[in-house]
Design a protein around this motif. Structure first.
Motif, PDB file in Angstrom:
ATOM      1  N   GLN A  28       0.832  -1.204   0.000  1.00  0.00           N
ATOM      2  CA  GLN A  28       0.000   0.000   0.000  1.00  0.00           C
ATOM      3  C   GLN A  28       0.864   1.250   0.000  1.00  0.00           C
ATOM      4  OE1 GLN A  28      -3.202   0.405  -0.282  1.00  0.00           O
ATOM      5  NE2 GLN A  28      -4.077  -1.622   0.085  1.00  0.00           N
ATOM      6  N   GLN A  29       1.912   1.256   0.828  1.00  0.00           N
ATOM      7  CA  GLN A  29       2.806   2.407   0.884  1.00  0.00           C
ATOM      8  C   GLN A  29       3.528   2.598  -0.444  1.00  0.00           C
ATOM      9  OE1 GLN A  29       5.202   1.310   4.266  1.00  0.00           O
ATOM     10  NE2 GLN A  29       3.800   2.239   5.737  1.00  0.00           N
ATOM     11  N   LEU A  30       3.922   1.499  -1.077  1.00  0.00           N
ATOM     12  CA  LEU A  30       4.629   1.587  -2.354  1.00  0.00           C
ATOM     13  C   LEU A  30       3.737   2.187  -3.432  1.00  0.00           C
ATOM     14  CD1 LEU A  30       6.927   1.004  -4.314  1.00  0.00           C
ATOM     15  CD2 LEU A  30       6.126  -1.364  -4.455  1.00  0.00           C
ATOM     16  N   LEU A  31       2.504   1.718  -3.535  1.00  0.00           N
ATOM     17  CA  LEU A  31       1.616   2.246  -4.577  1.00  0.00           C
ATOM     18  C   LEU A  31       1.307   3.714  -4.323  1.00  0.00           C
ATOM     19  CD1 LEU A  31       0.240   1.310  -7.151  1.00  0.00           C
ATOM     20  CD2 LEU A  31      -1.779   0.720  -5.793  1.00  0.00           C
ATOM     21  N   GLY A  32       1.219   4.098  -3.054  1.00  0.00           N
ATOM     22  CA  GLY A  32       1.098   5.507  -2.707  1.00  0.00           C
ATOM     23  C   GLY A  32      -0.119   6.207  -3.270  1.00  0.00           C
ATOM     24  N   GLY A  33      -1.226   5.472  -3.438  1.00  0.00           N
ATOM     25  CA  GLY A  33      -2.437   6.088  -3.958  1.00  0.00           C
ATOM     26  C   GLY A  33      -2.455   6.278  -5.461  1.00  0.00           C
ATOM     27  N   GLU A  34      -1.436   5.787  -6.155  1.00  0.00           N
ATOM     28  CA  GLU A  34      -1.394   5.905  -7.612  1.00  0.00           C
ATOM     29  C   GLU A  34      -2.204   4.769  -8.247  1.00  0.00           C
ATOM     30  OE1 GLU A  34      -0.182   8.360  -9.184  1.00  0.00           O
ATOM     31  OE2 GLU A  34       1.245   9.320  -7.825  1.00  0.00           O
ATOM     32  N   LEU A  39       9.611   3.948   0.207  1.00  0.00           N
ATOM     33  CA  LEU A  39       9.573   2.571   0.696  1.00  0.00           C
ATOM     34  C   LEU A  39      10.978   2.086   1.027  1.00  0.00           C
ATOM     35  CD1 LEU A  39       7.812  -0.067   1.081  1.00  0.00           C
ATOM     36  CD2 LEU A  39       8.700  -0.710  -1.155  1.00  0.00           C
ATOM     37  N   ARG A  40      11.902   2.334   0.132  1.00  0.00           N
ATOM     38  CA  ARG A  40      13.284   1.928   0.383  1.00  0.00           C
ATOM     39  C   ARG A  40      13.797   2.568   1.669  1.00  0.00           C
ATOM     40  NH1 ARG A  40      18.493   2.694  -3.706  1.00  0.00           N
ATOM     41  NH2 ARG A  40      20.015   3.186  -2.111  1.00  0.00           N
ATOM     42  N   GLY A  41      13.490   3.845   1.867  1.00  0.00           N
ATOM     43  CA  GLY A  41      13.921   4.525   3.079  1.00  0.00           C
ATOM     44  C   GLY A  41      13.325   3.906   4.329  1.00  0.00           C
ATOM     45  N   ARG A  42      12.037   3.536   4.270  1.00  0.00           N
ATOM     46  CA  ARG A  42      11.380   2.926   5.434  1.00  0.00           C
ATOM     47  C   ARG A  42      12.019   1.579   5.774  1.00  0.00           C
ATOM     48  NH1 ARG A  42       6.584   4.780   2.725  1.00  0.00           N
ATOM     49  NH2 ARG A  42       5.624   6.518   3.837  1.00  0.00           N
ATOM     50  N   VAL A  43      12.286   0.779   4.747  1.00  0.00           N
ATOM     51  CA  VAL A  43      12.871  -0.541   4.993  1.00  0.00           C
ATOM     52  C   VAL A  43      14.275  -0.396   5.582  1.00  0.00           C
ATOM     53  CG1 VAL A  43      13.690  -2.649   3.874  1.00  0.00           C
ATOM     54  CG2 VAL A  43      11.482  -1.681   3.221  1.00  0.00           C
ATOM     55  N   LEU A  44      15.080   0.485   5.006  1.00  0.00           N
ATOM     56  CA  LEU A  44      16.437   0.663   5.520  1.00  0.00           C
ATOM     57  C   LEU A  44      16.429   1.261   6.924  1.00  0.00           C
ATOM     58  CD1 LEU A  44      18.306   1.888   2.311  1.00  0.00           C
ATOM     59  CD2 LEU A  44      18.499  -0.336   3.443  1.00  0.00           C
ATOM     60  N   ALA A  45      15.452   2.125   7.219  1.00  0.00           N
ATOM     61  CA  ALA A  45      15.348   2.672   8.572  1.00  0.00           C
ATOM     62  C   ALA A  45      15.034   1.570   9.572  1.00  0.00           C
ATOM     63  CB  ALA A  45      14.278   3.757   8.625  1.00  0.00           C
ATOM     64  N   ALA A  46      14.252   0.563   9.150  1.00  0.00           N
ATOM     65  CA  ALA A  46      13.963  -0.567  10.030  1.00  0.00           C
ATOM     66  C   ALA A  46      15.191  -1.447  10.220  1.00  0.00           C
ATOM     67  CB  ALA A  46      12.810  -1.388   9.461  1.00  0.00           C
ATOM     68  N   ARG A  75      13.240   8.113   9.480  1.00  0.00           N
ATOM     69  CA  ARG A  75      14.048   7.934   8.270  1.00  0.00           C
ATOM     70  C   ARG A  75      15.351   7.188   8.557  1.00  0.00           C
ATOM     71  NH1 ARG A  75      12.694  11.531   4.017  1.00  0.00           N
ATOM     72  NH2 ARG A  75      10.416  11.638   3.989  1.00  0.00           N
ATOM     73  N   GLY A  76      15.592   6.813   9.799  1.00  0.00           N
ATOM     74  CA  GLY A  76      16.839   6.135  10.133  1.00  0.00           C
ATOM     75  C   GLY A  76      18.055   7.004   9.897  1.00  0.00           C
ATOM     76  N   LEU A  77      17.907   8.327  10.069  1.00  0.00           N
ATOM     77  CA  LEU A  77      18.968   9.287   9.755  1.00  0.00           C
ATOM     78  C   LEU A  77      19.596   9.824  11.040  1.00  0.00           C
ATOM     79  CD1 LEU A  77      20.477  11.216   7.792  1.00  0.00           C
ATOM     80  CD2 LEU A  77      18.494  12.737   7.942  1.00  0.00           C
ATOM     81  N   LEU A  78      20.919   9.825  11.078  1.00  0.00           N
ATOM     82  CA  LEU A  78      21.662  10.365  12.220  1.00  0.00           C
ATOM     83  C   LEU A  78      22.678  11.382  11.728  1.00  0.00           C
ATOM     84  CD1 LEU A  78      23.014   8.568  15.328  1.00  0.00           C
ATOM     85  CD2 LEU A  78      24.562  10.032  14.029  1.00  0.00           C
ATOM     86  N   PHE A  79      22.643  12.598  12.314  1.00  0.00           N
ATOM     87  CA  PHE A  79      23.642  13.627  12.050  1.00  0.00           C
ATOM     88  C   PHE A  79      24.595  13.701  13.248  1.00  0.00           C
ATOM     89  CE2 PHE A  79      20.325  15.751   9.272  1.00  0.00           C
ATOM     90  CZ  PHE A  79      21.028  15.561   8.095  1.00  0.00           C
ATOM     91  N   GLN A  80      25.890  13.610  12.972  1.00  0.00           N
ATOM     92  CA  GLN A  80      26.919  13.799  14.000  1.00  0.00           C
ATOM     93  C   GLN A  80      27.716  15.055  13.639  1.00  0.00           C
ATOM     94  OE1 GLN A  80      28.156  11.622  16.885  1.00  0.00           O
ATOM     95  NE2 GLN A  80      28.873  13.719  17.213  1.00  0.00           N
TER      96      GLN A  80
END
Length: 536
Positions: free
Chosen positions: A31-37, A335-342, A407-412
């Motif tokens: 569902q997230q991948l299709l994104g309403g398209e 979607l790729r970002g969500r999976v990598l954040a997990a 987003r699984g993002l860390l700033f140092q």
């Protein structure tokens, strides 16, 4: 017997492996991948002997997750990389062979003669993305360029520098590599894929040319609301011509995870061996390599005129993920970002930070590849944006470290360096950036309520519609079938937003009740669009 043996070994090994963090449910991912398209999405996750599948479609319909076919675009590059890995393993080619050596009739005496196979497969050959500039001309080139036309273009080709260059994604480089393999073995690239990969692994639906039965199983393709044509290729076959199914791509990934004991033998290990740096991570034989050695993730994604595909391997846990949607505007990057954040989570528990500490971190930072990171303080909160993305609030987690957990993002930050430095870690990648002398100005952080008020649909007098959505507090605008772009708030001007990609602005208009009822596009005049959904 050999196929059966590697399959059992792979399943048996699963129970002994330390699993990765649990991935989201495949139906939710679809569902997230299709994104309403418009169109359909299929997500499949293999964990050893277990396979989980999810589907989504708009309008809703039954999707045969195993047998539906789709174009896999640049995931085809992994097959080209594997063909090269097999050739190197057999001693038939070497990574440091040049085009001039291996294609003396086609490449000798041209600017590409000195390019090595290593540079082609790692995108470090100083080549442009395509011969043509981006846009319709590049798409037409990918779909129609023939091998003779490719060879005839080489004498006029200009390289961006002296190879090897910093990695620069190039469909042209992979087209050259696929064409070289075809010339070297005297067989079309498609035949090499079929005889050396697809048939040995039992990938019955991984093909370039479609027969009538497979064509009927292709998911109907879209670009937004419009139907999209299939992409047939010749010279660019090695860069993106394959069609496949989730079942085939899962089996392909499992064969690679089986390593040298599997049906691909040592070439499976060679395929994943890092050969250089790429986009904050590493790259093997056209495969992107993310994460530290103890937690590797291997992946590639693909895009054609009507499809998006993600293929991902996770040796820790023996997992393979395949996600595909039949719409070129599906939300694959998200979607790729969500999976990598997990897979690569970051701290999320906030700690107190003094205002003076935040002020010392503000400014513009730039990485070696030119990616800008802009950091500012707004109402006692540190905000940052990277590349074309909008500002988002950061969570302070201690020691000049700030995160975006979703987003699984860390700033140092390192304020002791001269100039100050920033390290951005996300999804198994790492980028270094240095602060520049430029101040961050000309942009504002809009109030969350103002962003929420603007989300909706607006119709111009011509009938074309604006669709406004929000992602993490950032407004995204799309007009009719055009691509979607972020719009940014003007300082001191409520409900006024500007585009960075074109000289245009949007002004949202509120009625006496305070609700937004229209927007005005300022571009070559003023164009009013009335709201056509219910205002919040």
């Amino acid at each position: 017997m050999r196929l059966r043996a590697w399959w059992l070994a792979l399943c048996a090994g699963t129970a002994l492996a330390q699993p990765l963090p649990e991935l989201p449910d495949p139906d939710r991912l679809a569902q997230q991948l299709l994104g309403g398209e418009r169109g359909a999405a299929v997500v499949a996750i293999a964990r050893g002997a277990q396979t989980l599948r999810g589907t989504a479609s708009l309008p809703a319909r039954e999707i045969a997750a195993d047998t539906a076919l789709f174009e896999i675009g640049s995931v085809s590059k992994v097959f080209t990389g594997l063909l090269l890995a097999q050739a190197v393993e057999r001693g038939e080619l070497a990574l440091d062979d040049t085009l001039g050596q291996r294609l003396p009739r086609q490449a000798a005496g041209t600017p590409v003669a000195g390019l090595t196979l290593r540079q082609l497969v790692t995108h470090s050959a100083c080549l442009p993305r395509t011969l043509a500039a981006d846009g319709p001309e590049a798409v037409a080139e990918i779909r129609t360029l023939t091998a003779p036309q490719l060879w005839s273009a080489l004498p006029q080709l200009a390289l961006a520098g002296q190879p090897p260059c910093a990695p620069r994604y190039s469909n042209l480089g992979m087209a050259l590599l696929g064409s070289l393999l075809a010339v070297h073995y005297g067989q079309p690239w498609e035949t090499l894929v079929r005889e050396r990969i697809a048939v040995p692994l039992g990938l019955h639906d991984t093909v370039q040319a479609l027969d009538a039965e497979r064509r009927a199983r292709m998911l109907p393709a879209f670009d937004g609301e419009a139907m999209a044509p299939l992409w047939d290729m010749e010279a660019y076959a090695g860069a993106g011509a394959l069609r496949s199914s989730t079942a085939d791509l899962l089996r392909f990934g499992q064969a690679i995870l089986a390593g040298r004991e599997g049906p691909l033998g040592p070439a499976a290990e060679r395929l994943l061996t890092p050969l250089g740096r790429y986009a904050g991570g590493e790259i093997g034989y056209a495969v992107l390599v993310l994460g530290p050695p103890e937690r590797r993730v291997y992946l590639h994604d693909g895009l054609t005129g009507g499809y998006r595909t993600l293929w991902m391997l996770m040796p820790e846990g023996r997992q393979v993920l395949v996600a595909s949607a039949s719409n070129a505007r599906a939300a694959l990057p998200s979607l790729r970002g969500r999976v990598l954040a997990a897979l690569f989570p970051v701290p999320s528990e906030p700690v107190a930070v003094a205002p003076a500490q935040l002020a010392a971190l503000a400014g513009e930072y730039r990485s070696a590849d030119g990616t800008p990171y802009r950091v500012l303080v707004h109402e006692g909160v540190l905000y940052a944006r990277g590349g074309p993305f909008g500002f988002a609030p950061l969570v302070p987690v201690g020691g000049n470290r700030f995160t975006r957990p979703e987003r699984g993002l860390l700033f140092q930050f390192d304020t002791t360096a001269e100039p100050a430095a920033l390290t951005a870690r996300q999804g198994g990648t790492e980028q270094q950036a240095r602060r520049t002398a430029r101040a961050v100005s000309g942009m504002a952080i809009p109030a969350p309520a103002d962003v929420a008020d603007a989300v909706g649909r607006y119709r111009l007098g011509s009938g074309a519609e604006f669709r406004i959505r929000a992602e993490q507090g950032q407004l995204i605008a799309r007009l009719a079938q055009q691509p979607a772009f972020a719009v940014f708030a003007r300082p001191g001007q409520r409900d006024r937003y500007f585009y960075e990609v074109v000289p245009a602005e949007l002004q949202f208009e509120r009625g006496a009740d305070g609700r937004i009822g229209a927007l005005v596009l300022h571009q070559n005049g003023e164009h009013r669009a009335e709201r056509v959904d219910a205002a919040p």
